[in-house]
Design a protein around this motif. Structure first.
Motif: not given
Length: 67
Positions: A6-16, A23-27, A47-56
């Motif tokens: 239960s404690k680990a799930f609370q922490i994981a849920h907060h991180l999520r 992120c596009e998807r988190i499991e 799976v991270p979100k991928i963004e394109t930017r005009e300035i790097e």
């Protein structure tokens, strides 16, 4: 050191929630997903979100126009 599911799930849920904007998807994986009573670590697969930017910006803070 192990902790209760239960404690680990609370922490994981907060991180999520905190990671969701980036992120596009988190499991939740590992012993939490398998509903073990005692959890030794928290595994999150994403799976991270991928963004394109005009300035790097490089590691030194220098900006460059992306072609």
């Amino acid at each position: 050191m192990a902790m209760k599911h239960s404690k680990a799930f609370q922490i994981a849920h907060h991180l999520r929630i905190r990671m969701a904007p980036f992120c596009e998807r988190i499991e939740i994986a590992g012993s939490l997903r398998r509903d073990k009573n005692e959890v030794k670590d928290i595994e999150i697969v994403c799976v991270p979100k991928i963004e394109t930017r005009e300035i790097e910006v490089d590691l030194f803070g220098t900006t460059q126009k992306v072609s």
